[in-house]
Structures are given as structure tokens and as C-alpha cells.
Design a protein around this motif. Sequence first.
Motif, PDB file in Angstrom:
ATOM      1  N   MET A 163       0.819  -1.186   0.000  1.00 32.43           N
ATOM      2  CA  MET A 163       0.000   0.000   0.000  1.00 32.43           C
ATOM      3  C   MET A 163       0.871   1.260   0.000  1.00 32.43           C
ATOM      4  O   MET A 163       0.535   2.231  -0.655  1.00 32.43           O
ATOM      5  CB  MET A 163      -0.919  -0.013   1.211  1.00 32.43           C
ATOM      6  CG  MET A 163      -1.848   1.146   1.246  1.00 32.43           C
ATOM      7  SD  MET A 163      -3.006   0.919   2.592  1.00 32.43           S
ATOM      8  CE  MET A 163      -3.708   2.503   2.645  1.00 32.43           C
ATOM      9  N   THR A 180       3.992   1.671  -1.190  1.00 29.62           N
ATOM     10  CA  THR A 180       4.678   1.902  -2.468  1.00 29.62           C
ATOM     11  C   THR A 180       3.706   2.087  -3.626  1.00 29.62           C
ATOM     12  O   THR A 180       4.019   2.823  -4.560  1.00 29.62           O
ATOM     13  CB  THR A 180       5.635   0.747  -2.798  1.00 29.62           C
ATOM     14  OG1 THR A 180       4.910  -0.478  -2.792  1.00 29.62           O
ATOM     15  CG2 THR A 180       6.762   0.676  -1.800  1.00 29.62           C
ATOM     16  N   ASN A 181       2.544   1.463  -3.561  1.00 33.39           N
ATOM     17  CA  ASN A 181       1.603   1.541  -4.679  1.00 33.39           C
ATOM     18  C   ASN A 181       0.634   2.710  -4.590  1.00 33.39           C
ATOM     19  O   ASN A 181       0.118   3.164  -5.612  1.00 33.39           O
ATOM     20  CB  ASN A 181       0.798   0.247  -4.797  1.00 33.39           C
ATOM     21  CG  ASN A 181       1.670  -0.918  -5.182  1.00 33.39           C
ATOM     22  OD1 ASN A 181       2.672  -0.765  -5.856  1.00 33.39           O
ATOM     23  ND2 ASN A 181       1.290  -2.100  -4.722  1.00 33.39           N
ATOM     24  N   PHE A 182       0.349   3.188  -3.399  1.00 29.97           N
ATOM     25  CA  PHE A 182      -0.626   4.268  -3.266  1.00 29.97           C
ATOM     26  C   PHE A 182      -0.058   5.505  -2.564  1.00 29.97           C
ATOM     27  O   PHE A 182      -0.129   6.608  -3.080  1.00 29.97           O
ATOM     28  CB  PHE A 182      -1.870   3.778  -2.499  1.00 29.97           C
ATOM     29  CG  PHE A 182      -2.852   4.872  -2.227  1.00 29.97           C
ATOM     30  CD1 PHE A 182      -3.663   5.361  -3.230  1.00 29.97           C
ATOM     31  CD2 PHE A 182      -2.943   5.430  -0.969  1.00 29.97           C
ATOM     32  CE1 PHE A 182      -4.549   6.394  -2.990  1.00 29.97           C
ATOM     33  CE2 PHE A 182      -3.825   6.466  -0.710  1.00 29.97           C
ATOM     34  CZ  PHE A 182      -4.640   6.940  -1.727  1.00 29.97           C
ATOM     35  N   PRO A 203       3.162   7.423  -4.331  1.00 30.57           N
ATOM     36  CA  PRO A 203       2.745   8.135  -5.545  1.00 30.57           C
ATOM     37  C   PRO A 203       1.798   9.313  -5.256  1.00 30.57           C
ATOM     38  O   PRO A 203       1.881  10.346  -5.917  1.00 30.57           O
ATOM     39  CB  PRO A 203       2.038   7.055  -6.374  1.00 30.57           C
ATOM     40  CG  PRO A 203       2.638   5.782  -5.908  1.00 30.57           C
ATOM     41  CD  PRO A 203       2.908   5.984  -4.448  1.00 30.57           C
ATOM     42  N   GLU A 204       0.925   9.153  -4.280  1.00 28.66           N
ATOM     43  CA  GLU A 204       0.021  10.252  -3.935  1.00 28.66           C
ATOM     44  C   GLU A 204       0.793  11.428  -3.340  1.00 28.66           C
ATOM     45  O   GLU A 204       0.457  12.585  -3.590  1.00 28.66           O
ATOM     46  CB  GLU A 204      -1.040   9.758  -2.949  1.00 28.66           C
ATOM     47  CG  GLU A 204      -2.135  10.738  -2.667  1.00 28.66           C
ATOM     48  CD  GLU A 204      -2.978  11.097  -3.879  1.00 28.66           C
ATOM     49  OE1 GLU A 204      -3.463  12.245  -3.928  1.00 28.66           O
ATOM     50  OE2 GLU A 204      -3.144  10.260  -4.780  1.00 28.66           O
ATOM     51  N   THR A 218       9.748  -1.206   5.968  1.00 26.83           N
ATOM     52  CA  THR A 218       8.834  -0.069   6.052  1.00 26.83           C
ATOM     53  C   THR A 218       9.562   1.162   6.581  1.00 26.83           C
ATOM     54  O   THR A 218       9.446   2.254   6.015  1.00 26.83           O
ATOM     55  CB  THR A 218       7.646  -0.405   6.971  1.00 26.83           C
ATOM     56  OG1 THR A 218       6.993  -1.565   6.471  1.00 26.83           O
ATOM     57  CG2 THR A 218       6.671   0.744   7.049  1.00 26.83           C
TER      58      THR A 218
END
Length: 73
Positions: free
Chosen positions: A1, A3-5, A8-9, A33
Motif C-alpha cells: 500500500m 509503495t503503490n498508493f 505516488p500520492e 517499512t
Amino acid sequence: MITNFFIPELNNHDVQELWFQQDGASCHTARATIDLLKDTFGDRLISRFGPVSWPLRSCDLTPLDYFLWDYVK
């Protein structure tokens, strides 16, 4: 979560002055983490294993509380 969300946000916002505070849950403080968060936030990470230690027995402090009590001390 993260790295993927989350990361980038963050790239869509100015985060130069943003502090990140996390609790001491063991899944949140895994080495991978913490390393990822240190790379992202540098010395602006409040965590059990981060550059700024999470205050003991204070599971629900907000960043404002954290700043205020540090300043008062």
C-alpha cells in the motif's frame, strides 16, 4: 500500500515540510517499512525506530501535541 498508493500520492503534493507520524504496531515498524519512510521523509519521521522517537505510552498524540509538549519541556 505504501509503495503503490501512498508514495505516488505524495508526489502530487508539496511535502517538503510534511512530517509523518506512525504508531508502534510491529507491522508498521518492519525494517523495510522504516527504511522506505526514512528515504521518503528523512528526519521528519516520528516512529518507534525512526529518527524522532515515538513518545512512550502515548499512542494517540497528534503532531500538534507532540510539538507542544516538546516545546514546553
